[in-house]
Scaffold this active site. Structure first.
Site, PDB file in Angstrom:
ATOM      1  N   ALA A 126       0.818  -1.216   0.000  1.00 45.98           N
ATOM      2  CA  ALA A 126       0.000   0.000   0.000  1.00 45.98           C
ATOM      3  C   ALA A 126       0.848   1.261   0.000  1.00 45.98           C
ATOM      4  O   ALA A 126       0.497   2.260  -0.643  1.00 45.98           O
ATOM      5  CB  ALA A 126      -0.929   0.001   1.216  1.00 45.98           C
ATOM      6  N   GLU A 127       1.946   1.227   0.724  1.00 46.74           N
ATOM      7  CA  GLU A 127       2.754   2.436   0.895  1.00 46.74           C
ATOM      8  C   GLU A 127       3.597   2.771  -0.329  1.00 46.74           C
ATOM      9  O   GLU A 127       3.688   3.930  -0.730  1.00 46.74           O
ATOM     10  CB  GLU A 127       3.681   2.273   2.111  1.00 46.74           C
TER      11      GLU A 127
END
Length: 230
Positions: A126-127
């Site tokens: 996600a990051e």
């Protein structure tokens, strides 16, 4: 829409319903400000218009699916030009062989800090989309998008080094889980918005658009069958 995407949408709706309360105008302003100041929060989950209504108990509901309740009114039209962060399973994402090189590091960090390796994978996906050179406009760096102050707090000397970045991020996740009594959603909200924001929100997910999109996004990655490959 595949099963993972459906789960993300359902989780997004449920998370927002239980996390956001207060004055609808104030919440809408927070929503709009967050959108304009946080262009990185968009994903395929939220590239749609945002609708809201305030129920009889004073709870403010947000959704990207207005047909679910006739009370929903449009509060913000998302520009289609807004782009999401890279995704490890997108055509432009890293190859599986590149991800596999990180697996031993992630496993070691998870073992040392008592975490599920899948959680670290989900956060990285996600990051940064597994891009070790990723850098956000806010100054977050590397695979786990550590900001310099967090890196300093956790003894990360070289924030650009994948191993140090992963171990620093894993330590932060461990401390957040301990702080919020093992509540993964709150720990992830703290990772995104800072632990103080979660505490100020009454130990709930803060009503920031980026955070309200981030938590279900990571949780959907965490539960994804894709992570079984690791």
């Amino acid at each position: 829409m595949d099963t993972v995407e459906k789960n993300r949408v359902n989780y997004f709706r449920a998370s927002i319903r239980r996390s956001v309360s207060g004055n609808v105008r104030q919440a809408t302003i927070l929503l709009l400000v967050g959108i304009f100041l946080s262009p990185l929060f968009c994903s395929s989950l939220v590239l749609a218009n945002i609708y809201s209504f305030k129920d009889d108990t004073g709870i403010v509901h947000f959704s990207n699916l207005p047909h679910l309740d006739k009370r929903y009114k449009l509060v913000y039209r998302i520009p289609v030009s807004m782009q999401s962060r890279p995704n490890a399973w997108s055509p432009n994402g890293p190859k599986a062989v590149d991800i596999s090189k990180l697996v031993p590091i992630i496993d070691d960090a998870a073992r040392l800090h008592g975490l599920d390796p899948k959680l670290i994978h989900a956060v990285i996906r996600a990051e940064s989309g597994y891009n070790p050179g990723a850098m956000s406009p806010k100054g977050a760096v590397g695979l786990m998008q550590l900001i310099p102050s967090t890196a300093l707090r956790y003894g990360v000397n070289n924030i650009h080094d994948p191993t140090e970045n992963i171990f620093g991020g894993a330590r932060y996740l461990r401390d957040l889980l301990k702080m919020f009594n093992g509540d993964m959603e709150l720990a992830l909200a703290g990772y995104n918005a800072g632990e103080n924001a979660v505490i100020r929100a009454g130990n709930r997910i803060p009503p920031y658009p980026e955070t309200m999109a981030y938590v279900p996004k990571v949780m959907s990655f965490y539960k994804s069958v894709d992570l079984k490959r690791f």
